[in-house]
Structures are given as structure tokens and as C-alpha cells.
Design an enzyme around this catalytic site. Structure first.
Site, PDB file in Angstrom:
ATOM      1  N   GLU A   4       8.867   1.053  11.412  1.00 30.62           N
ATOM      2  CA  GLU A   4       9.954   2.035  11.258  1.00 30.62           C
ATOM      3  C   GLU A   4       9.297   3.398  11.361  1.00 30.62           C
ATOM      4  OE1 GLU A   4      13.128   1.405  10.974  1.00 30.62           O
ATOM      5  OE2 GLU A   4      13.039  -0.755  10.652  1.00 30.62           O
ATOM      6  N   LYS A  41       0.873  -1.185   0.000  1.00 35.18           N
ATOM      7  CA  LYS A  41       0.000   0.000   0.000  1.00 35.18           C
ATOM      8  C   LYS A  41       0.904   1.228   0.000  1.00 35.18           C
ATOM      9  CE  LYS A  41      -1.977   2.951   2.125  1.00 35.18           C
ATOM     10  NZ  LYS A  41      -1.783   4.374   1.729  1.00 35.18           N
ATOM     11  N   GLY A  99       6.325   4.878   8.718  1.00 35.64           N
ATOM     12  CA  GLY A  99       5.529   6.102   8.739  1.00 35.64           C
ATOM     13  C   GLY A  99       5.611   6.751  10.102  1.00 35.64           C
ATOM     14  N   GLU A 122       8.648  15.858  16.038  1.00 34.89           N
ATOM     15  CA  GLU A 122       9.251  15.666  14.717  1.00 34.89           C
ATOM     16  C   GLU A 122       8.623  16.659  13.737  1.00 34.89           C
ATOM     17  OE1 GLU A 122       8.198  12.137  12.426  1.00 34.89           O
ATOM     18  OE2 GLU A 122      10.314  11.895  11.960  1.00 34.89           O
ATOM     19  N   CYS A 180      13.392  10.395   8.046  1.00 31.39           N
ATOM     20  CA  CYS A 180      13.119   9.945   9.421  1.00 31.39           C
ATOM     21  C   CYS A 180      14.348  10.095  10.303  1.00 31.39           C
ATOM     22  CB  CYS A 180      12.651   8.499   9.402  1.00 31.39           C
ATOM     23  SG  CYS A 180      13.757   7.419   8.505  1.00 31.39           S
TER      24      CYS A 180
HETATM   25  P1  NAD Z   1       1.933   8.427   7.840  1.00 29.83           P
HETATM   26  O1  NAD Z   1       2.113   7.617   9.056  1.00 29.83           O
HETATM   27  O2  NAD Z   1       0.893   9.468   7.821  1.00 29.83           O
HETATM   28  O3  NAD Z   1       1.621   7.484   6.590  1.00 29.83           O
HETATM   29  C1  NAD Z   1       2.443   6.407   6.233  1.00 29.83           C
HETATM   30  C2  NAD Z   1       1.616   5.378   5.487  1.00 29.83           C
HETATM   31  O4  NAD Z   1       0.611   4.888   6.367  1.00 29.83           O
HETATM   32  C3  NAD Z   1       0.882   5.908   4.267  1.00 29.83           C
HETATM   33  O5  NAD Z   1       0.876   4.912   3.270  1.00 29.83           O
HETATM   34  C4  NAD Z   1      -0.525   6.125   4.795  1.00 29.83           C
HETATM   35  O6  NAD Z   1      -1.512   6.036   3.798  1.00 29.83           O
HETATM   36  C5  NAD Z   1      -0.657   4.976   5.773  1.00 29.83           C
HETATM   37  N1  NAD Z   1      -1.645   5.184   6.837  1.00 29.83           N
HETATM   38  C6  NAD Z   1      -2.093   6.360   7.355  1.00 29.83           C
HETATM   39  N2  NAD Z   1      -3.027   6.120   8.307  1.00 29.83           N
HETATM   40  C7  NAD Z   1      -3.160   4.772   8.401  1.00 29.83           C
HETATM   41  C8  NAD Z   1      -3.950   3.903   9.212  1.00 29.83           C
HETATM   42  N3  NAD Z   1      -4.795   4.380  10.130  1.00 29.83           N
HETATM   43  N4  NAD Z   1      -3.814   2.581   9.049  1.00 29.83           N
HETATM   44  C9  NAD Z   1      -2.950   2.064   8.151  1.00 29.83           C
HETATM   45  N5  NAD Z   1      -2.192   2.839   7.343  1.00 29.83           N
HETATM   46  C10 NAD Z   1      -2.283   4.172   7.469  1.00 29.83           C
HETATM   47  O7  NAD Z   1       3.367   9.000   7.554  1.00 29.83           O
HETATM   48  P2  NAD Z   1       3.786   9.971   6.393  1.00 29.83           P
HETATM   49  O8  NAD Z   1       3.271  11.318   6.736  1.00 29.83           O
HETATM   50  O9  NAD Z   1       3.447   9.371   5.072  1.00 29.83           O
HETATM   51  O10 NAD Z   1       5.384   9.899   6.522  1.00 29.83           O
HETATM   52  C11 NAD Z   1       6.081  10.663   7.436  1.00 29.83           C
HETATM   53  C12 NAD Z   1       6.424   9.869   8.677  1.00 29.83           C
HETATM   54  O11 NAD Z   1       7.089   8.666   8.332  1.00 29.83           O
HETATM   55  C13 NAD Z   1       7.366  10.597   9.590  1.00 29.83           C
HETATM   56  O12 NAD Z   1       6.949  10.484  10.920  1.00 29.83           O
HETATM   57  C14 NAD Z   1       8.690   9.865   9.401  1.00 29.83           C
HETATM   58  O13 NAD Z   1       9.561   9.954  10.477  1.00 29.83           O
HETATM   59  C15 NAD Z   1       8.242   8.487   9.142  1.00 29.83           C
HETATM   60  N6  NAD Z   1       9.284   7.738   8.422  1.00 29.83           N
HETATM   61  C16 NAD Z   1      10.014   6.805   9.106  1.00 29.83           C
HETATM   62  C17 NAD Z   1      11.022   6.114   8.472  1.00 29.83           C
HETATM   63  C18 NAD Z   1      11.849   5.071   9.196  1.00 29.83           C
HETATM   64  O14 NAD Z   1      12.472   4.257   8.534  1.00 29.83           O
HETATM   65  N7  NAD Z   1      11.870   5.046  10.509  1.00 29.83           N
HETATM   66  C19 NAD Z   1      11.293   6.359   7.135  1.00 29.83           C
HETATM   67  C20 NAD Z   1      10.536   7.331   6.469  1.00 29.83           C
HETATM   68  C21 NAD Z   1       9.523   8.003   7.124  1.00 29.83           C
END
Ligand code: NAD
Length: 496
Positions: free
Chosen positions: A266, A191, A244, A397, A300
Site C-alpha cells: 500500500e 515492525k 509506506g 507526493e 496516502c
Molecule cells: P517509509 O516508506 O519511509 O516507511 C514505512 C515503513 O517502512 C517504516 O516502518 C520504515 O521503518 C520501513 N522501512 C523504511 N525503509 C525500509 C527498508 N529499506 N526495508 C524495509 N522497511 C523499511 O514511509 P513513511 O515515510 O513512514 O510513510 C509515508 C509514506 O507512506 C507515504 O508515501 C504514504 O503515501 C505512504 N502511505 C501509504 C498508505 C496506503 O495505504 N497506500 C497509507 C499510509 C501511508
């Protein structure tokens, strides 16, 4: 800001409405729901994606289950899985320029970065994990049970895996989960983030071209709280691997409880960087700047809290200001641009909100501090000094090009590490010093999954990557990363 050059030819995938890959077929969502995909450099629409929901997730999970249980996938020898992964790597390489262009159009990042980092790392990751397909194994164990036993462990694929990825490094994140999952023998439902589906869907086309059996790789686009949530809740999914935000990570844990599926997370970070007085300051300044401004700070592991020894603070801050002022901000299609836009208007407002909160709470802005006027979602590279640990901009963050700077003086290493550890996160940390004693002592004291000395955070597939505390569960990359897609079976045979 630099104006975009005339864009290269539009990739073919943008010529028609985007669809989803389920059981080897391209489908649209049953209800016909769609969403525009936007170029954040201009705010203009690039394509229209299908918004899948619980129905499409269910179709995809069923297809992945059939492919796992009865299809060709489990019967393929490990060497065959490796060959297919290498073939996919070659196809990604053959289409590297097109994939980089799609990534730049969809995220705004500089084309050279997309080609070298996003696509280059994806190719390398596929090759790296192809190697693991033939090297996963259990081992014999010397048991002390009475009698005569043959005892050993088996590594088996965990099953159907749901992969949920964010928008900051879309292709590399998708491949970073697809490659080890397939190497381990799992089948997947991916997804992508709703803001950035383009390269994942192009990858799906290449998966079919490489000859993966139907249902082994399924890709469902859609909103997080619909498609993502349905995938996390689905009782037919054996594991969710999620990258995320920490908030959504917690929602995934709750949604996964129904069948106690395995969960790998992650999540976010608020990573500290320490510059000691004896550091090579030119390198430290360059590293600290790169550590927060790369990918417009949407990383991240970004080094977003900088601690500088007071005796060199003026020099380091002046160097960072100079670097921030010189960074070329603009469309990723313009040659020489180093910083693209933020991913969306919403993300830009969020980042500007943190800058304002820092200002209101008493921080001083010594570089940037505002949006870039004109089209697109740009924010100036920003430096905040006189920050305190209780400020929102320091605690939370930001996920933007904003560095919060504090100084230290005669703090003991214990106290200094405690200041670095004063966060709910624990993803990454960097230490700049020539003193080995300081380096080793800080490494031991920092609560972070990834520590770099005299370098900004940089991934390598041989090195496990993941977070302490609320930065996540589990590790990606290395043996640990691929073994995370397996179950361990313990076998003992009574030979009497
Ligand atoms: P997000 O958590 O909003 O979304 C990430 C993914 O989760 C997207 O595909 C989104 O559609 C999905 N999602 C959202 N709500 C959901 C739910 N209730 N159930 C299941 N899936 C859901 O994050 P973002 O805004 O896309 O990305 C930014 C965040 O990601 C930041 O906090 C960043 O630190 C983190 N990140 C972490 C890493 C790592 O490796 N630790 C790498 C990149 C980004």
C-alpha cells in the site's frame, strides 16, 4: 497557533524504556541500541525505544514459525480465533482514551481525531476481521475431467507474515494488518515505524492480556533499513504486507525476491479531485479542504491535486482560502485544534521544500505557504494556484497540507480524466457533480483503486482499499483483504 492545554496524566508505558515483544516476552535489542521517541508538537523526547536489527527479527520470525507450525495457534478453531480478536477489540476499547493520548503525543494529531478515527477504526477493524475468521472457506468445483471426481478448493493461512507500517496512522495501520492476518490463521512479526512505536507496543501488551499464545504476535521496533530490511529479506517469512512510500515499496520487492515471499504493498498517492460547475459547492469546498488538510495532509489518499471548472474556480478558491485560514493549528492536546504538526523536522523541511519549488516554478500561493513559528514541526495549510502538471509540487507526493490547484474549461471528460491520470500513482480520486452521467463516465476513466463521488476519500472495512499503478499491489479490507493472507489449494479426488 493555539497553545497546548495542560497535558493529561502520562500513560504508564512511557515510565520506562520501551522494549520489544518476542515469543510472549519483552526484550531489548542485543547491542543495547536505542532511539528517542519525540513529540512533534514540542520536539521533546517522550520515551526511548529499543532498536532491533537482524538478530531480533530472526528471534521473532523463529517464534512466529514455532507458533504457526507447532504451537497452539493452528490448533485453535476459527471460532476461538474470532473470540480472541473480539477480546482484543474490547481491550482496545477499554483503553481507548489512553491509546488516543499515546497517538496524540507521538504524532501530534488532535486528541478527538485520534480517539474517533485512529482508535475507533482499530476497534471496528478488529471486530470486522474477527467475523471473517469463521467465514473463510474454499468451494466445490464442477470439473470436466474424465471419470468421477470430487473437486474443491481450500483456503489455508499463508504462514508467518511480516507487517511493516508507517507513522501517519500508526495504530490503525498496525491493526489493519494484524487483524486480517490473525483472522486468517497466520502468525505475525510487526515492525512499527521508528518515529511512532508507542501504540503498537501498547497493543502488544493488550495482545498478551487477551491471551494470544506466545509467538502469535511479535513486535520488533527498529530502523527501516535494519529491522525492516531484515524482515523483508528473511527466508522464514512467507509474506510481507507493507504500507509506506513507493521508493521503499520497491526496496521491499527486491529484498523479498530471495524466497519469493508474497508481497502486498500500500504505497503513495497524488490523488485528483474534480469539482464540476454543477456541484454542491459548499460541500465540495468542505470535502476538498478536509481531503487535503486532515492529518496535516499526511494521508496516502489525500486529494492533493484539485481540478476546478473555470466558471466556479474563483468561488471555490475563495472558499478554500477562507477554510484554510480558519483552521486551528496547534498541539493535538488543545481542545478545538483541527491541524497538528508534521511528524518530524525532516518532514517539515521536505514539505516546505515543495512549497518553495512551486513558488520558484511559477505557482502562486493564496493561503499559508510557511512554517508556523515556535516549537514543534507545524506548517500552515497551504494552497497553490496556477500550477502546471510539470511542476515538482504537482508530480511528487508531498505528504503535507499543500493543495495544488488547476482549472479546466471545455475539456472533454476524456481529456479531463487523462489530466487526472497523468501521474505514476493511482490510489484515489474524488468527483464532485450532481450529473450522474458525468460521475459514471469519470469513474470508468480514472485509474485509481478508490473513487468517491460527492465525498472525500473515506475508508470502510467492507470496501477493498488499494492502488493502481505505483500506488501498490493488492487490496486491504473486505473479503479480498483477509483472503490476501491465505493460499488457495486445489484438491481433486478420483472417486473411481
Ligand atoms: P517509509 O516508506 O519511509 O516507511 C514505512 C515503513 O517502512 C517504516 O516502518 C520504515 O521503518 C520501513 N522501512 C523504511 N525503509 C525500509 C527498508 N529499506 N526495508 C524495509 N522497511 C523499511 O514511509 P513513511 O515515510 O513512514 O510513510 C509515508 C509514506 O507512506 C507515504 O508515501 C504514504 O503515501 C505512504 N502511505 C501509504 C498508505 C496506503 O495505504 N497506500 C497509507 C499510509 C501511508
Amino acid at each position: 497557533m493555539n497553545a497546548p492545554a495542560s497535558p493529561p496524566a502520562r500513560p504508564a508505558i512511557l515510565q520506562q524504556p520501551l522494549r520489544m515483544l518476542v515469543d510472549g516476552q519483552w526484550i531489548s535489542a542485543r547491542g543495547g541500541a536505542r532511539m528517542d521517541v519525540t513529540d512533534p508538537s514540542t520536539g521533546q523526547t517522550l520515551a526511548s525505544e529499543s532498536l532491533g536489527g537482524a538478530h531480533e527479527i530472526d528471534l521473532a520470525v523463529q517464534a512466529a514459525r514455532r507458533a504457526f507450525e507447532g504451537g497452539a495457534w493452528p490448533r485453535l478453531r476459527p471460532a476461538e480465533r474470532a473470540r480472541l480478536l473480539r477480546k482484543l477489540a474490547d481491550l482496545v476499547e477499554r483503553h481507548a482514551d489512553e491509546l488516543a493520548l499515546l497517538e496524540t503525543l507521538n504524532t501530534g494529531k488532535p486528541l478527538g481525531v485520534a480517539r474517533m478515527f485512529d482508535v475507533g477504526f482499530s476497534i471496528e477493524n478488529l471486530h470486522y476481521n474477527a467475523g471473517w475468521a469463521t467465514k473463510l472457506h474454499g468451494e466445490t468445483r464442477a470439473v470436466s475431467l474424465p471419470g468421477d471426481w470430487q473437486a474443491y478448493t481450500l483456503r489455508e493461512p499463508v504462514g508467518v507474515v511480516g507487517l511493516i507500517v508507517p507513522w501517519n496512522v500508526p495504530l490503525a495501520m498496525a491493526v489493519g494488518k494484524v487483524a486480517p492476518a490473525l483472522a486468517a490463521g497466520c502468525t505475525v512479526v510487526l515492525k512499527p515505524a521508528e518515529l511512532t512505536p508507542l501504540t503498537a507496543l501498547r497493543l502488544g501488551e493488550l495482545v498478551l492480556e487477551a491471551g494470544f499464545p506466545p509467538g502469535v504476535v511479535n513486535i520488533v521496533t527498529g530502523l527501516g533499513h535494519e529491522a525492516g530490511q531484515a524482515l523483508a529479506e528473511h527466508p522464514g517469512v512467507d509474506k510481507i504486507a507493507f504500507t509506506g512510500s513507493t521508493a521503499v515499496g520497491k526496496a521491499i520487492v527486491a529484498a523479498s525476491a530471495g524466497n519469493l515471499k508474497r508481497v502486498a504493498l500500500e504505497l503513495g498517492g497524488k490523488s485528483p479531485v474534480f469539482i464540476f460547475a454543477d456541484a454542491d459547492l459548499e460541500r465540495a469546498i468542505e470535502g476538498a479542504a478536509r481531503g487535503i488538510f486532515s492529518n496535516s495532509g499526511q494521508v496516502c489518499a489525500a486529494g492533493s491535486r484539485l481540478f476546478i471548472h473555470r466558471s466556479v474556480a474563483d468561488r471555490v478558491i475563495a472558499g478554500l482560502c477562507e477554510r484554510a485560514g480558519k483552521l486551528r493549528v496547534g498541539s493535538g492536546l488543545t481542545p478545538g485544534v483541527e491541524i497538528g504538526p508534521l511528524i518530524s523536522q525532516r518532514q517539515r523541511e521536505r514539505v516546505l521544500g515543495y512549497i518553495d519549488s512551486g513558488r520558484e516554478e511559477g505557482a502562486q500561493i493564496v493561503a499559508g505557504g510557511a512554517a508556523v513559528t515556535g516549537e514543534g514541526f507545524f506548517v500552515q495549510p497551504t494552497l497553490l494556484v496556477n500550477t502546471r502538471p510539470d511542476m515538482r509540487a504537482v508530480r511528487e507526493e508531498i505528504f503535507g497540507p499543500v493543495l495544488c490547484i488547476q482549472t479546466f474549461d471545455d475539456d472533454s471528460l476524456e481529456q479531463l480524466a487523462a489530466r487526472g491520470n497523468d501521474t505514476e500513482y493511482g490510489l484515489s480520486a474524488s468527483i464532485w457533480t450532481r450529473d450522474l452521467r458525468i460521475a459514471h463516465q469519470m469513474v470508468r476513466r480514472l485509474q485509481a483503486g478508490n473513487v468517491r463521488v460527492n465525498a472525500a476519500a473515506a475508508p470502510d472495512f467492507a470496501m477493498p482499499f488499494g492502488g493502481y499503478k505505483q500506488s501498490g499491489w493488492g487490496r486491504e479490507n473486505g473479503r479480498e483483504g483477509v483472503e490476501a493472507y491465505t493460499e488457495l489449494k486445489s484438491v481433486a479426488i478420483d472417486l473411481n
